[in-house]
Design a protein around this motif. Structure first.
Motif: not given
Length: 502
Positions: A239-240, A297-299, A303-304, A473-474
């Motif tokens: 997870l991020a 905003a979702l990111n 996902f910080n 994604r990363a």
């Protein structure tokens, strides 16, 4: 913890005469893979297993260049209608039979014709596969096909044992036999997939691990806890939000690459019982949902800020990105105006199918809240991943949070999803203009010609189509410091070539 992990990998003890302990690498997967048959498989986690099990004709390097694997060279005819491939000499399958031109023809024909094959669309351009000599095959094409080599770097290029495949029929995936570095031992659904080193592998000197165990653990928190405790040696898709925890642990290493694919929402526009209501029927309503979502905003919330907002089948840094369609800013008022223009009453109820993954569920909840402000009632329905794919095929969904791990050529990210006959077109979107442009993108002989074709795709697909792209994604892979020599791949898969365990 390093000592504990190292001791845990020595599962088979010392051999007689004081030989070194055999090593096992335990890999935590986010889902249980689907069938382990290269013709029938369609999941990202399945591709991770195949990376150890089934070699391909070609592979990609760190810069996404196509390089030989089971092949040693290739030549394309001047008219682009024939690809001649020279094969590596002395390669055998796990059952001891030869990997030769006949086996390659058999496998490619199987991909192209087997009932239910997801490779059929990827190789539809191939007219015939001809055995030239024991180590040479020629692929005759219906027309020039720019993505062909890239296509053969994935499951379409995986070669299976004809002997084993003929004997097993449609049950081949229960005991797959390929020519990769590890051979199949056993599978227990939802528990483990076990492979062992193939001693006669053509590149055996690069393999220093004796056994691989893939363990599906859908709960990301549990997966990380198992890595920290030494029960796993590597986990994919951490997870991020766990990045600070991983980076702070001296016994763990974090590997990061940007995925080639995308994360998005597939909309059911014409597939069975789920294709009802305004979202299915009106492109304006689909545009409204698109505008209701704040990707940045979702990111940040989920996902910080570690991932990358997007709105196309490739990320904004990719050379194939269509600059004429930048990532849209959220505009709730415009979304409401589009709904009004469509003549639709709110709330717009949507059956929102979401895989049972903590991170994806959180994404869905944020989307649910954002969309509600524009007049959507996104009714989240959590399903197991494999169940979700079955539901999608059957058309029992309104919207489906669906990821795509990506391919090095853009064709692999768009054709199967947007073409009217595409095997992954779960929304059953159909457009003659899009079909024509996608075909042109495959057959154009210059990058400029392909870019223009994809521009024509974007003109229709990004305003009327059945996928809303959200982010990229990363690819976060974490492993213990006991694992040495691990190199992240640009496709996000896990390769054990050169890996050793302390």
């Amino acid at each position: 913890m390093v000592l504990a992990a190292a001791l845990a990998t020595a599962t088979l003890g010392l051999a007689a005469g004081g030989a070194s302990a055999q090593t096992t690498v335990r890999i935590g997967l986010a889902e249980d893979p689907d069938v382990l048959d290269p013709s029938l498989g369609r999941t990202y986690v399945g591709r991770i297993v195949f990376a150890s099990l089934c070699d391909k004709l070609f592979d990609i390097d760190a810069d996404l260049n196509v390089i030989p694997q089971l092949a040693v060279s290739h030549e394309t005819s001047e008219d682009g209608l024939a690809l001649t491939i020279r094969l590596r000499e002395g390669v055998t399958f796990h059952d001891g039979t030869p990997m030769d031109a006949k086996a390659v023809k058999y496998s490619l024909d199987r991909h192209r014709s087997m009932e239910g094959s997801f490779r059929r669309g990827e190789l539809s351009i191939v007219e015939n596969v001809e055995v030239v000599d024991p180590l040479t095959v020629r692929l005759d094409l219906k027309s020039p096909f720019a993505p062909l080599l890239a296509t053969l770097t994935d499951r379409s290029g995986m070669i299976v044992s004809p002997t084993a495949a003929e004997a097993a029929g449609d049950q081949f995936g229960n005991n797959p036999v390929c020519a990769g570095p590890f051979e199949f031992v056993e599978r227990v659904q939802q528990d483990r997939i076990v492979l062992e080193k193939f001693d006669d592998y053509w590149n055996a000197d690069a393999i220093n691990v004796d056994r691989v165990e893939f363990r599906p653990i859908p709960d990301s928190t549990v997966r990380l806890a198992n890595l920290q405790s030494g029960q796993l040696d590597l986990i994919e898709r951490a997870l991020a939000t766990d990045i600070p925890t991983i980076e702070a642990d001296p016994d763990l290493v974090l590997e990061t690459t940007t995925e080639l694919g995308y994360q998005g929402m597939t909309i059911n526009v014409a597939n069975g019982e789920g294709a009802t209501g305004p979202l299915a029927e009106s492109p304006l309503v689909r545009q409204a949902l698109n505008l209701a979502i704040d990707r940045e905003a979702l990111n940040q919330v989920v996902f910080n800020g570690a991932f990358f907002p997007g709105n196309q089948w490739v990320n904004p840094q990719n050379s194939w990105y269509q600059d004429a369609y930048p990532v849209p800013a959220r505009d709730v008022e415009q979304a409401k105006a589009l709904i009004a223009e469509a003549g639709v009453e709110t709330p717009i109820v949507v059956d929102f199918m979401v895989p049972n993954n903590p991170e994806v569920r959180q994404v869905a909840e944020v989307i649910q809240a954002m969309a509600a402000e524009a007049g959507f009632d996104m009714q989240i329905r959590v399903v197991e991943f494999a169940t979700g794919l079955q539901e999608a095929e059957a058309g029992r969904f309104g919207a489906f949070m669906l990821a795509w791990s990506g391919r090095p050529d853009p064709d692999g990210n768009i054709y199967s999803f947007a073409h009217s006959t595409g095997p992954l077109n779960y929304g059953k979107f159909a457009s003659e203009a899009v079909d024509t442009a996608l075909t042109q993108a495959r057959t154009a002989t210059t990058q400029e010609g392909r870019m223009q074709a994809y521009s024509d795709v974007a003109d229709v697909w990004l305003t009327e189509g059945s996928v809303l792209y959200l982010y990229h994604r990363a690819m976060l892979i974490a492993h213990t410091t006991a694992m040495q020599g691990y190199t992240p791949r640009p496709d996000g898969l896990v390769s054990l070539l050169g890996v050793t365990m302390e």
